[in-house]
Motif scaffolding. Structure first.
Motif, PDB file in Angstrom:
ATOM      1  N   THR A   1       0.799  -1.223   0.000  1.00 38.45           N
ATOM      2  CA  THR A   1       0.000   0.000   0.000  1.00 38.45           C
ATOM      3  C   THR A   1       0.832   1.274   0.000  1.00 38.45           C
ATOM      4  O   THR A   1       0.299   2.359   0.152  1.00 38.45           O
ATOM      5  CB  THR A   1      -0.918   0.008   1.225  1.00 38.45           C
TER       6      THR A   1
ATOM      7  N   THR B   1      -4.116   3.568  -0.008  1.00 36.74           N
ATOM      8  CA  THR B   1      -5.269   2.887   0.558  1.00 36.74           C
ATOM      9  C   THR B   1      -5.922   3.770   1.605  1.00 36.74           C
ATOM     10  O   THR B   1      -5.279   4.640   2.183  1.00 36.74           O
ATOM     11  CB  THR B   1      -4.866   1.540   1.195  1.00 36.74           C
TER      12      THR B   1
ATOM     13  N   ARG C   1      -6.799   3.299   4.675  1.00 39.76           N
ATOM     14  CA  ARG C   1      -6.734   2.709   6.003  1.00 39.76           C
ATOM     15  C   ARG C   1      -5.363   2.947   6.609  1.00 39.76           C
ATOM     16  O   ARG C   1      -4.369   3.139   5.903  1.00 39.76           O
ATOM     17  CB  ARG C   1      -7.044   1.218   5.954  1.00 39.76           C
TER      18      ARG C   1
ATOM     19  N   SER D   1      -2.326   1.491   9.267  1.00 41.44           N
ATOM     20  CA  SER D   1      -1.752   0.268   9.830  1.00 41.44           C
ATOM     21  C   SER D   1      -1.252   0.580  11.235  1.00 41.44           C
ATOM     22  O   SER D   1      -0.547   1.572  11.439  1.00 41.44           O
ATOM     23  CB  SER D   1      -0.593  -0.231   8.966  1.00 41.44           C
TER      24      SER D   1
ATOM     25  N   GLU E   1       0.234  -6.571  12.198  1.00 38.35           N
ATOM     26  CA  GLU E   1      -0.478  -5.369  11.755  1.00 38.35           C
ATOM     27  C   GLU E   1      -1.978  -5.472  12.000  1.00 38.35           C
ATOM     28  O   GLU E   1      -2.605  -6.490  11.722  1.00 38.35           O
ATOM     29  CB  GLU E   1      -0.212  -5.175  10.265  1.00 38.35           C
ATOM     30  N   GLU E   2      -2.541  -4.399  12.544  1.00 35.76           N
ATOM     31  CA  GLU E   2      -3.988  -4.238  12.611  1.00 35.76           C
ATOM     32  C   GLU E   2      -4.378  -3.037  11.760  1.00 35.76           C
ATOM     33  O   GLU E   2      -3.575  -2.127  11.550  1.00 35.76           O
ATOM     34  CB  GLU E   2      -4.455  -4.050  14.060  1.00 35.76           C
ATOM     35  N   HIS E   3      -5.621  -3.034  11.295  1.00 33.16           N
ATOM     36  CA  HIS E   3      -6.064  -1.989  10.374  1.00 33.16           C
ATOM     37  C   HIS E   3      -7.102  -1.090  11.026  1.00 33.16           C
ATOM     38  O   HIS E   3      -7.934  -1.540  11.814  1.00 33.16           O
ATOM     39  CB  HIS E   3      -6.665  -2.606   9.106  1.00 33.16           C
TER      40      HIS E   3
ATOM     41  N   ALA F   1      -9.793   1.207   9.392  1.00 36.54           N
ATOM     42  CA  ALA F   1     -10.377   1.534   8.090  1.00 36.54           C
ATOM     43  C   ALA F   1     -11.103   2.871   8.145  1.00 36.54           C
ATOM     44  O   ALA F   1     -11.667   3.255   9.162  1.00 36.54           O
ATOM     45  CB  ALA F   1     -11.334   0.434   7.655  1.00 36.54           C
TER      46      ALA F   1
END
Length: 346
Positions: A99, A124, A126, A128, A141-143, A145
């Motif tokens: 991304t 993107t 979102r 990270s 990694e968590e997103h 959004a």
């Protein structure tokens, strides 16, 4: 470029990254105004484009560690410092879907004592987030959004609503907005709050601090290819409403800027670097949201990239300035006498 302690003495050291040869350089401070001439560095094993570097302590050992993003391979890279000026082998954390990560920030996002990292991605909508585990390692990694993040350029972690937990602030260049994510306290976030800049220019860098002494976080925004700053005062809600535009005397682009107290009056000033001619400017703050005495230092040549940082280099009560440009690759040290600066070059 950044200033920090890398070898556990009482002198400030200088860190910089060069893309040719892909080297990280550390210049060790040897007295109150001089860095070692011989840089110690290590070469990265493969080529990539490093967009942003941040320094922190990821395992609570009081030694400075390095983090940065690789845009082409889409990685977060961590180098752990050992306190003697060298670093362990890098650990890479993939950022999914290639991304193009552009910037990162370090803070505390889930109410523990371990440093976390948030990364913005250019291609993107979102964020990270990598939560620190306290041993120098990070969870996968968590997103976060969102539908508002578009071509994000800058990210800051700071406490917007005075609950002692860091929130996330992002500048978006495509739609000229500021996105704020208020932290729930556990690493989860409330819905995005969006402030519109009401200008045709592309938002680039942001910095946050209390500019009018009301204990609320305010924001300063710079723009791509412009000599204008926008100042907006916060109210703790996560929205920045009134936009005050400030044009500088020099008409050239703003390459970098920083909020700091340069004259020891406990009010934030704005330190600005411009490109043509290569200039840095100081706007001294009154503490009420207004600024005075635009002091300009011109270096009489043009640059396209420059970095700036401040630290107590000679251990007095005034923060000194180090300026590095991509043309000469010289670090210029300006020793602060609180009213004037004396220029040295290394």
């Amino acid at each position: 470029m950044a200033l920090a302690h890398f070898n556990n003495d009482d002198h400030i050291d200088l860190f910089r990254f060069t893309r040719d040869g892909f080297r990280i350089h550390v210049y060790f401070g040897i007295n109150d105004e001089i860095f070692e001439e011989e840089a110690r560095y290590f070469t990265r094993e493969r080529e990539d484009w490093v967009n942003y570097i941040a320094l922190g302590d990821f395992n609570n050992d009081n030694y400075t560690d390095i983090s940065y993003t690789e845009s082409h391979m889409s990685n977060l890279v961590i180098y752990m410092g050992n306190g003697v000026g060298s670093f362990e082998s890098p650990v890479m954390y993939p950022i999914t879907n290639f991304t193009c990560p552009t910037a990162l920030a370090i803070g505390h996002l889930n109410n523990d004592i371990y440093a976390d990292i948030a990364v913005i991605n250019y291609h993107t909508e979102r964020l990270s987030i990598f939560f620190g585990l306290g041993n120098g390692k990070f969870a996968p990694e968590e997103h976060l959004a969102t539908k508002r993040l578009t071509f994000s350029r800058s990210i800051v972690l700071t406490d917007i609503n005075n609950d002692s937990i860091d929130d996330i602030v992002v500048s978006n260049s495509d739609n000229n907005t500021i996105s704020v994510f208020i932290n729930r306290g556990d690493g989860k976030f409330h819905d995005e709050k969006v402030s519109y800049l009401l200008t045709e220019y592309s938002a680039e860098h942001i910095a946050l601090g209390d500019l009018n002494d009301d204990n609320e976080v305010d924001i300063v925004i710079s723009y791509e290819f412009k000599n204008m700053l926008t100042i907006s005062f916060g109210n703790g809600s996560g929205y920045f409403n009134q936009m005050n535009h400030l044009y500088l005397q020099h008409s050239s682009d703003i390459l970098a800027f920083k909020l700091c107290d340069l004259n020891s009056d406990y009010y934030l000033d704005i330190l600005i670097v411009q490109s043509k001619p290569y200039t840095f400017t100081i706007l001294y703050g009154y503490g009420d949201g207004h600024f005075y005495h635009e002091k300009i230092f011109s270096l009489e040549y043009d640059v396209s990239m420059a970095w700036i940082d401040v630290a107590y280099i000679n251990k007095d009560s005034c923060k000194d300035i180090v300026l590095l440009d991509g043309k000469t690759r010289n670090a210029r040290i300006f020793i602060n006498k609180c009213l004037c600066f004396h220029n040295k070059t290394i």
